[in-house]
Every structure is written in structure tokens, then in C-alpha cells.
Design a protein around this motif. Structure first.
Motif: not given
Lengths: 565, 266
Positions: B98-102, B224-229, B238-240, B243-250
Motif C-alpha cells: 500500500t502506498i501511504v503519502y502526504l 510541522p503542520g497540517d496535512y492530508k494523508l 484510494t481515499n482521494n 483523505p485523513v487529516k493529520v497534524t504533525v508537531a515539531a
């Protein structure tokens, strides 16, 4: 004065058209006109948006081109390049033999065809974006067509691994043939190289050469690369020879390793060239290797050209009617050399599209026939190309359901009194019945006699076994041998007499192409005749008559003279 | 009579119009099976980036892997059993390949310049089944068989990038420069051995991962930031659309698992 002007005008126009013929043209600016012509003539198959999804597309194989992908099969340009305007114009003009794409030379004016070229290009942005014109395949260094070149080409055919798809003798029957698909997932049969008239991009040696160098984009046909890159023809033949040896002497091994290394280096340079990082010396050796590759490709093109007749053979009408040859000897068996002494008669076949289920995408081009007869019997040899030998019904997830291959040879039950008299309906009869010999690949030594009054209305005859039969499949070709007495006891059979023209027609089934029942390829009525032997009595009667008349004249003269005296 | 004809004509026109609308809705379907790429991507130094990791699992009855029929070159290809790798599910229902990506990252780290994507052909099987190729990097294709292959990388609707090159047994190694822009995943096939299939995706940034046998993936050094996974899987799609929203902290770590179902058959 005025007429002079007209003459000038004509001259100028003439020169212009000659100029057009000589120099490849570029498409004009996109116009409303191009759109109009496209929608009127092309959109039914290619779709109004150019996606190859017009209303008629569903039944077509090969499918109509999807112009939005910029993938064009037939190009004069290198692999990965777009076609030139002239390429598109030529395809529109000449059509694609063996597919549903007709040539438009007669139905569209040249300027209309150019407008269409311009319009088609709007469906794919890549045409706009590319700054440089597509790289064209150079035809430099062409090697003349000769027996010698053909022989070299034949060897290269194996080295280049053409047989994987096109088969050992080129009938499109390679072991990879049944699973080939194009990028859209549709079945894509490799070309039968013995039927050059069906080549989509034409069968000039130049055309064939361009297909090797440029590949056929979107299909399984790859861009060719020299399998022994960097080696001369002699070296590559030698390399292959050594490679196939079970055991090599020390000297041979060394020779092999040297060639192998040379090739490995050349391949490395090939990759560097593609990446644009070759130095001057490498560029030099690349150029030498490419020259040898092009040379090899020309030999190969000459060989492929030699596998097929220049044109589609003339159908078996007029002087080409199937004439059974009289012989005093026993009739030849299936593989006898005697058959080679006869020319074959060519019966073209087309998909049956009158009654459902129909066959819109036939794979069998034709049946060829030869015949001998003697005082009591007649023998036929029917030959047809079929890429696969299907002897049973098979369910396959990837290629779908396949059926068994078969053929039926059809005659009228009652032979019409004259060639112009009405024959039974050509599709297995109707009101008037037809008499049939049906042969299936599953039982190669069995043939069934049928009587039919319609395509779905056939019955096995009560009395069977009047026919001897033998069928063989080799290298993508069926050979079917049938022998029978000229006269049989069965009243329902065909009774044969020299000099009588008998209507003959064919149905054939390619099981791998889904042919079964009414889904098949067919021919219309043709004729065959037991060619009458000029009788030996011609040496007796004419002289006798001459002698008699002479005697009569002498007698008459005598009589007149006596009466006068 | 005339009114009847008019009615018919109107109806016909309406039908035609309906067809147009229908045809248009088809257009985007292909995109739903592809990856989503950012409009532009800028490489910058990433310090104290975050990490996204997780496990992809399969939900549904796991079908038995179909054994592929080896139809030719049996001496070379028939040595090992081969299976359809469209759906490889491991113990605990974990999903490989499975390809998982930002989807929407616009700046971040550069590609690992050392990485050399390789596609191996051995016993007439492509390995790996799914892989990522940085845009502009050549793919090295190996032929470890005494057989002729042809490496056919399909094009897509957007780019005229179909590649189809023969690779005979003489050529052990060949480098292919594929798409000039981001695209994919696209199918790779050997037409000579019809069962040989793989996928490659030409990616414009390094925040892509392919799940391993354990279904695991990791994306590291994420600014760091908000992304769609997003994800892509050959059999699950796909989940086009969502998409799952994730927040990455430093310096932080985000755990995000996925559970995939088979694509609905068309």
C-alpha cells in the motif's frame, strides 16, 4: 490573353500540388471547419471529446484511437515521440488495413483532412507543449531487398526474439500471442506477417522498418533494441552460435566472453546516451553500434517483407475459380508434394454481422483451396491461418471463454442449372437447402455431413462416412484434407461431374476469438469445377471428318466431271 | 404529425444531452485511482521534523492467492510458483504494497540521492510489486533470466510516457528514464510473459512510503503542520475522496492506521 492567364494558373496550381506531394506539410491552424468535419465523419467512433468512445466504438477491435492520450501507434517518429502532422494525415488518408479505420482519400478533400489533423491535435496538450518537432526515424543506410539480405534477416528474426509473439514462421502464432493486450486491456493479436495486406501501418519495407525502430505505442509491440548491441552482424551470429552450445572449448569460451564484454560495454553506453552523459569516445562507439543495429533492422525488414505477397491475393472468381485438376494417378495425401504443383484459390472471409451473435472483429482472413480429381474420386486441401490451436471449450479468467476452431464447406443441395440461376441463401441456405461438410479441431479425423435451411437450422445427415478426412495444425496454420468419391449412393450428397460449375462457400470459427455458432467468419458463394480433360477423341474425329469431307469433295468433282462429259 | 415529430426530436436531444453529462462524469474516474500530487514542491532543510507511522490492514474475507498459470518458457519461469500479487495479506490481516503519502505537502526534505530504484526480473516475476521512483531518476531494470522480456510501462491519460522496451537475455541491466512529471501509479507488464505485473509511481517529493510485509509504513522528517494523508492500493483503491487529516508537531510522532476494503467491482 485570358486563356494564357488560365494556363499560368493551372501551372502554378500543378506545381503547388507537386510541392505538396514532395514536401511533408504541417497542419493548418485549428478552425471551425476541422471541428465540423471531425464531428461529421470521425466522432461516431472517436467520440466528440476525442476519447475514442463514440457510439460505434463498443463493437470495434482494435478500439478507435483515444486522442486524449497522445499515444499513436503508427508513426514515422522514434519511440516515445509524438507523430508528425504528415503521419496523422497519412493515416486519415489511407486508413488502417485490418482495422475498422477506413481511408478517407475519396470522401474527404485534402484540405478537409488537414483541418481534421489540426483539430485532432487539440485533444492532447502535449502537441502544444512540445517545443521541438518530433524526432523522425531516419531511413538512411537502407539495404536493398535481396535473397542474401532476407537470409540474414531470417537469422535475426530469431535473435531479436520476434517469434515470441509472431511465431516461428511469422503467422502471429507465437506462444505469447494469446495473452497480449494493449494498454486499455483489450486483446491485441500480433500481426500475421504472412498477410502483409493487413498491416495497420502499411507493408512497404520502409513501413516495416519504422515499426521496429519506433515500436507501436500502446500495444505490446516494444521498441526494438539490438539484442547483440555493439556487435557486427557476423559477431552477433557467432555469439548466438556459441551461446547455444552445450559445451565450449577454452578458446570458444574466451571468444564468447570477449563478445559478451563488448556487448555489455555497448549497452552501458546506450544507457549513458539516453541519460545524456556519454563522453566523446562513447558517442563514437555508440554511433558505430547504432549503425550496425540499423543495418540489422533493414535485413529484418526485408525478411518480414518476404513472408507475404505484395497485395491481397485475387479472390476465387473469374479465372481464379477453384479448378480441380485431373490426374490419372491416385490422389495425393495431406502432406504430399504434389499439392505444391497447384496454385491455390483464395477465398476471403468476413465477420458474420447479419444474425446475432455477430462477429465484428474477425481474425481469420481467408481460406485457400486446392483440388485434384481422378476418374472416381476428388480430393481437396483447404488451408487457413489461425493464431491458436483451440481444440476444446475453455474458461480462462484473463482471456475469457474460448471455443474450438472449426470450418464448414458449403454447397447447394441442388446444383443450379446455370451460373446465373438463383442459389440458396449464402448463410447456410433458406428456402433452398445447402449441403455442408463440418470439421472441428477437437476431432481432426472426423467430418460431419449436414443439410441446412438456415444458419440456425442445420441437421446431420443420416448417412455419414462418405468422406475421408485429415486435419493438421502447424505454425499457426490449419491444413484440412478431404477425399470423396465423385458419386455417392446417398441421394442427399453432392454428386460431381467434370465441367459442371458448383457453388461453394465457407464458414470458419476461431475459438480464441470467441467464435461459436453464428459468431464466425463467412464467405459469399464462389465456384469450383472439376476441370474437364480435353478428350483423347480429339485426335480421331477431326482428322476423320477432314478425310471424309475431302473424299466427298473428290467424289463430287468426279460426279460433276462425268455428268459434263 | 408535426407536433409528434417535434416531441420526438426534443426527446432525442434531451437523451443526447443526458449522454453528454453522463460521459463527463466518467472523466474523473481514472483520477480516483491515481495519487494526488501537490502543485509545486520546494526542497528545504528540515530540522526537528515529525514522524507519521502506522499499519495498514485489510478488512474483509481474505481470498486465497491465485496461482498464476505459467504458459511458456517453463524451464526458466516454472522454477518457482507465482501468485497474483494484487492483494497480499499477511498474518493479522496486514496489507502489503500500500502506498501511504502526504497529498498536499509543498515543502520539505530532498530525496535520498543514493537511492537507486531497481526492478528485478527473476524466474519471470517482477520484484518489487509496487515501488516509488523519484521524478527524473532512472529505473534500473535487471534481467536475471535466460529469457527475453519486454518492459512495458503504461502511459496515463495525462502524459505520453508509455515505455515499451525489449530486454533480451543478453541485456542483464538497463536503465529506463520514465515520466518527466509526477504520475501514477502505472502498470508495468511483460507482454511476452503476460502474468508478469508490477506498479511504479513517479513521485515529486519523498513523503511516500510503501507498506512492508507487516503492513507498516513510516514517513520521517515531516515539517510541522497540517496535512492530508492519502493511500493507494492496487485492489483497494484510494481515499482521494476522504483523505485523513493529520497534524504533525515539531519532533512529534503521529500514529495513523488504515483499514482497507476491496474496491467495488465496476
Amino acid at each position: 490573353m485570358r486563356s494564357k492567364n488560365v494556363v499560368y494558373l493551372i501551372l502554378i496550381l500543378g506545381l503547388l500540388s507537386v510541392y505538396n506531394l514532395i514536401f511533408a506539410q504541417d497542419a493548418p491552424e485549428v478552425s471551425e471547419k476541422g471541428k465540423e468535419v471531425y464531428e461529421e465523419s470521425c466522432a461516431h467512433c472517436h467520440g466528440t471529446e476525442g476519447r475514442g468512445d463514440g457510439s460505434a466504438a463498443e463493437n470495434l477491435l482494435p478500439q478507435p484511437r483515444d486522442f486524449t492520450r497522445g499515444l499513436y501507434k503508427i508513426r514515422s517518429t522514434e519511440s516515445g515521440q509524438l507523430p508528425t502532422d504528415q503521419d496523422l494525415f497519412d493515416i486519415i488518408t489511407e486508413g488502417m488495413p485490418g482495422s475498422s479505420m477506413p481511408g478517407w482519400e475519396t470522401s474527404l478533400k485534402a484540405d478537409e483532412r488537414w483541418e481534421v489533423v489540426a483539430y485532432i491535435k487539440t485533444f492532447y496538450d502535449g502537441f502544444k507543449e512540445s517545443e521541438t518537432p518530433p524526432r523522425q526515424i531516419s531511413l538512411e543506410g537502407k539495404i536493398p531487398y535481396s535473397e542474401e539480405s532476407i537470409e540474414i534477416g531470417k537469422g535475426l528474426y530469431t535473435q531479436f526474439a520476434c517469434f515470441e509473439c509472431h511465431g516461428q514462421v511469422g503467422r502471429g502464432d507465437g506462444t505469447s500471442a494469446p495473452t497480449l493486450q494493449d494498454e486499455w486491456g483489450f486483446q491485441s493479436w500480433p500481426a500475421n506477417l504472412a498477410q502483409g495486406w493487413n498491416f495497420r501501418g502499411g507493408n512497404d519495407i520502409d513501413d516495416i522498418y519504422k515499426r521496429f525502430i519506433g515500436g507501436i505505442a500502446g500495444s505490446a509491440m516494444p521498441m526494438f533494441e539490438d539484442p547483440a548491441f555493439g556487435l557486427t552482424i557476423e559477431q552477433s551470429i557467432r555469439y548466438n552460435e556459441l551461446d547455444n552450445k552445450v559445451e565450449m572449448t577454452e578458446a570458444e569460451e574466451e571468444e564468447y566472453n570477449q563478445l559478451d564484454e563488448k556487448m555489455g560495454n555497448a549497452f552501458e553506453i546506450l544507457d549513458l546516451m539516453a541519460e545524456g552523459s556519454a563522453d566523446e569516445e562513447q558517442k563514437q562507439s555508440y554511433a558505430t553500434a547504432m549503425k550496425a543495429f540499423y543495418e540489422k533492422s533493414w535485413h529484418l525488414a526485408n525478411y518480414v517483407k518476404s513472408l507475404s505477397s505484395e497485395k491481397r491475393p485475387e479472390p476465387a472468381i473469374g479465372k481464379n475459380v477453384l479448378r480441380s485438376q485431373y490426374t490419372e494417378d491416385d490422389l495425393p495425401q495431406i502432406m504430399d508434394a504434389a499439392w505444391d504443383t497447384l496454385d491455390s484459390s483464395y477465398f476471403p472471409l468476413v465477420g458474420q454481422i447479419i444474425i446475432e451473435p455477430r462477429q465484428f472483429n474477425p481474425t481469420i482472413d481467408s481460406v485457400n483451396a486446392k483440388s485434384f480429381y481422378n476418374d472416381t474420386e476428388v480430393a481437396f486441401l483447404f488451408t487457413w491461418d489461425d493464431r491458436t490451436n483451440n481444440t476444446e471449450v475453455k474458461e480462462n479468467e484473463d482471456t475469457g471463454k474460448t471455443f474450438e476452431d472449426a470450418i464448414a464447406i458449403q454447397f447447394p443441395v441442388k446444383i443450379p442449372k446455370s451460373p446465373t440461376a438463383e442459389k440458396p441463401y449464402f448463410l447456410w441456405g433458406g428456402r433452398k437447402a445447402v449441403y455442408l461438410w463440418e470439421w472441428k479441431a477437437s476431432a481432426a479425423d472426423k467430418i460431419t455431413e449436414l443439410t441446412a435451411k438456415g444458419i440456425n437450422n442445420a441437421e446431420e445427415q443420416e448417412i455419414q462416412g462418405d468422406l475421408q478426412v485429415e486435419g493438421k495444425y502447424t505454425d499457426g496454420q490449419y491444413n484440412l484434407w478431404i477425399k470423396r468419391a465423385l458419386k455417392t449412393d446417398d441421394k442427399k450428397d453432392l454428386q460431381l461431374e467434370p465441367g459442371v460449375f458448383v457453388p461453394i462457400a465457407f464458414s470458419a470459427w476461431d475459438g480464441a476469438n470467441g467464435d461459436v455458432g453464428t459468431k464466425r467468419v463467412i464467405s459469399s458463394w464462389y465456384s469450383f469445377v472439376l476441370e474437364p480433360v480435353p478428350s483423347s477423341r480429339r485426335f480421331i474425329y477431326p482428322p476423320l471428318v477432314a478425310l471424309l469431307s475431302f473424299g466427298l469433295l473428290v467424289g463430287l468433282r468426279e460426279f460433276v466431271r462425268q455428268r459434263n462429259t | 404529425m408535426k407536433t409528434k415529430m417535434l416531441t420526438c426530436l426534443t426527446l432525442l436531444l434531451a437523451c443526447g444531452f443526458g449522454l453528454f453529462v453522463f460521459a463527463d462524469s466518467h472523466e474523473k474516474e481514472e483520477d480516483m485511482n491515481k495519487l494526488v500530487f501537490p502543485k509545486a514542491y520546494k526542497t528545504t532543510a528540515v530540522s526537528n521534523g515529525g514522524k507519521i507511522s502506522g499499519v495498514v490492514k485489510f478488512d474483509g474475507e481474505v481470498p486465497e492467492m491465485k496461482k498464476l498459470e505459467i504458459t511458456k518458457d517453463k524451464a526458466v519461469c516454472g522454477v518457482t510458483d507465482k501468485f497474483d500479487e494484487a492483494l497480499v495479506v499477511g498474518e493479522g490481516n496486514v496489507l502489503k504494497n500500500t502506498i501511504v503519502y502526504l497529498m498536499d505537502i509543498s515543502q520539505g526534505k530532498d530525496f535520498d540521492k543514493e537511492a537507486k530504484p531497481e526492478l528485478d526480473q527473476k524466474n519471470c516475476r517482477f520484484n518489487p510489486h509496487v515501488q516509488l521512483i523519484p521524478v527524473g531518476t532512472a529505473l534500473t531494470v535487471l534481467n536475471n533470466d535466460k529469457a527475453t522480456h519486454n518492459v512495458h510501462i503504461f502511459g496515463t491519460s495525462k502524459n505520453n510516457t508509455s515505455v515499451n522496451k525489449q530486454q533480451t537475455k543478453n541485456r542483464k541491466k538497463m536503465r529506463l528514464t520514465g515520466a518527466k512529471g509526477a504520475e501514477g501509479p502505472v502498470e508495468v507488464k511483460c507482454d511476452i510473459h503476460g502474468w508478469m505485473k508490477a506498479w511504479v509511481a513517479y513521485v515529486p517529493h519523498p513523503y511516500f512510503a510503501v507498506t512492508n510485509e507487516k503492513g507498516e509504513f513510516t514517513l520521517e522528517d515531516v515539517p510541522p503542520g497540517d496535512y492530508k494523508l492519502g493511500y493507494w492500493h492496487e485492489a483497494c483503491g484510494t481515499n482521494n475522496k476522504e483523505p485523513v487529516k493529520v497534524t504533525v508537531a515539531a519532533g512529534g510522532e503521529v500514529k495513523q492506521d488504515f483499514t482497507l476494503k476491496l474496491k467495488e467491482a465496476k
